[in-house]
Design a protein around this motif. Structure first.
Motif, PDB file in Angstrom:
ATOM      1  N   LYS A  12       8.192 -66.428 -66.337  1.00  0.00           N
ATOM      2  CA  LYS A  12       7.703 -65.849 -64.798  1.00  0.00           C
ATOM      3  C   LYS A  12       8.607 -65.829 -64.073  1.00  0.00           C
ATOM      4  O   LYS A  12       8.522 -64.803 -63.339  1.00  0.00           O
ATOM      5  CB  LYS A  12       6.765 -67.269 -64.545  1.00  0.00           C
ATOM      6  CG  LYS A  12       6.110 -66.896 -63.161  1.00  0.00           C
ATOM      7  CD  LYS A  12       5.282 -68.243 -62.659  1.00  0.00           C
ATOM      8  CE  LYS A  12       4.626 -67.971 -61.431  1.00  0.00           C
ATOM      9  NZ  LYS A  12       3.855 -69.245 -60.858  1.00  0.00           N
ATOM     10  N   ASN A  13       9.813 -66.481 -64.124  1.00  0.00           N
ATOM     11  CA  ASN A  13      11.004 -66.038 -63.068  1.00  0.00           C
ATOM     12  C   ASN A  13      11.677 -64.777 -63.413  1.00  0.00           C
ATOM     13  O   ASN A  13      11.709 -63.958 -62.593  1.00  0.00           O
ATOM     14  CB  ASN A  13      12.014 -67.177 -63.058  1.00  0.00           C
ATOM     15  CG  ASN A  13      11.311 -68.613 -62.318  1.00  0.00           C
ATOM     16  OD1 ASN A  13      10.283 -68.655 -61.706  1.00  0.00           O
ATOM     17  ND2 ASN A  13      11.864 -69.721 -62.928  1.00  0.00           N
ATOM     18  N   LYS A  36      11.538 -61.213 -61.045  1.00  0.00           N
ATOM     19  CA  LYS A  36      12.662 -60.790 -60.541  1.00  0.00           C
ATOM     20  C   LYS A  36      12.615 -59.311 -60.964  1.00  0.00           C
ATOM     21  O   LYS A  36      12.949 -58.351 -59.901  1.00  0.00           O
ATOM     22  CB  LYS A  36      13.945 -61.338 -61.121  1.00  0.00           C
ATOM     23  CG  LYS A  36      14.011 -62.714 -60.258  1.00  0.00           C
ATOM     24  CD  LYS A  36      15.484 -63.496 -60.893  1.00  0.00           C
ATOM     25  CE  LYS A  36      15.404 -64.902 -60.478  1.00  0.00           C
ATOM     26  NZ  LYS A  36      16.666 -65.725 -60.961  1.00  0.00           N
ATOM     27  N   ASN A  49       1.842 -64.755 -62.061  1.00  0.00           N
ATOM     28  CA  ASN A  49       2.000 -65.340 -60.565  1.00  0.00           C
ATOM     29  C   ASN A  49       0.982 -65.116 -59.750  1.00  0.00           C
ATOM     30  O   ASN A  49       0.600 -65.151 -58.497  1.00  0.00           O
ATOM     31  CB  ASN A  49       3.253 -64.724 -59.779  1.00  0.00           C
ATOM     32  CG  ASN A  49       3.138 -63.291 -59.720  1.00  0.00           C
ATOM     33  OD1 ASN A  49       2.188 -62.410 -60.019  1.00  0.00           O
ATOM     34  ND2 ASN A  49       4.166 -62.755 -58.980  1.00  0.00           N
TER      35      ASN A  49
END
Length: 245
Positions: A16-17, A21, A49
């Motif tokens: 997810k991160n 980004k 998200n």
């Protein structure tokens, strides 16, 4: 549920991160990365998200089996735009899906598609953050190639890592798990052949209430409202297997 589709908090958080980004380089988007087992649509992995309340509703109601965006992706290899008018062959609950999605500003988006060698459908869907009215397709168009490669790279990375975990656990990731039990498949098969509950009970040598019990389980597993919809959905997803005679 197989290891490939199990929730692994650390892996999901890292993915997810990473996606957040990378996608931020192309615009202010919400995103959803989904892997769906085409042989068992009840097996999915969702990394997103999107608002957590919407994700919980989507998972709880097995909306992947009814989502017009998923149905469109199953028939395509190229990316495509979508909105609440996107057609679907099974029209039940379509309005309900978008009715809920509207509460979270998810009504228009763009989806990238990948079909892998393990019979999985991978999707990367982008929607605009907030209630912005800009042309999402126009914003994405210059970056289509980069976003398609992002989906391919992320999908290859996460499936490779999960299969390595499966091997370390001495689990066979290629073993297929049927979404329905053998008895549920028999009941759904005979129902799809036009048999009544009483006729199915006679064929299987069980009581009518047992047939109704299995139908209830089938409806619950598929996230539908009644047996007729389960029969139609089972045919569309090719979940109903012929009975050996």
């Amino acid at each position: 549920m197989s290891t490939l589709f199990s929730d692994t908090h650390d892996d999901n958080g890292a993915c997810k991160n990473y996606l957040g980004k990378k996608i931020a380089q192309f615009g202010d988007f919400k995103f959803a990365y989904m892997i769906l087992n085409k042989k068992n649509p009840m097996e999915t992995l969702i990394n997103t998200n999107y608002p957590s309340q919407w994700v919980d509703i989507y998972k709880e109601r097995n909306y992947q089996c009814l989502d017009p965006v998923v149905f469109s992706a199953l028939q395509r290899v190229s990316p495509f735009p979508w909105d609440e008018s996107t057609p679907i062959s099974s029209r039940q609950k379509t309005a309900e899906i978008f009715s809920h999605a509207k509460n979270y500003n998810i009504t228009t988006g763009y989806t990238f598609v990948l079909h892998d060698h393990s019979h999985n459908l991978a999707m990367l869907s982008l929607t605009l953050n907030g209630s912005k009215s800009i042309d999402i397709e126009g914003q994405i168009h210059p970056n289509k190639a980069c976003l398609q490669m992002l989906l391919a790279n992320v999908h290859e990375s996460i499936t490779t890592r999960l299969r390595e975990t499966a091997r370390n656990n001495r689990y066979n990731p290629n073993a297929e798990k049927d979404p329905l039990s053998a008895r549920e498949n028999e009941v759904l098969y005979w129902a799809s052949m036009g048999k009544t509950y009483q006729e199915i009970a006679i064929i299987l040598g069980v009581k009518i209430r047992t047939v109704k019990f299995h139908i209830g389980n089938i409806v619950k597993k598929m996230g539908v409202t009644n047996a007729k919809h389960a029969i139609r959905l089972g045919a569309e997803w090719q979940l109903v297997k012929p009975i050996a005679r």
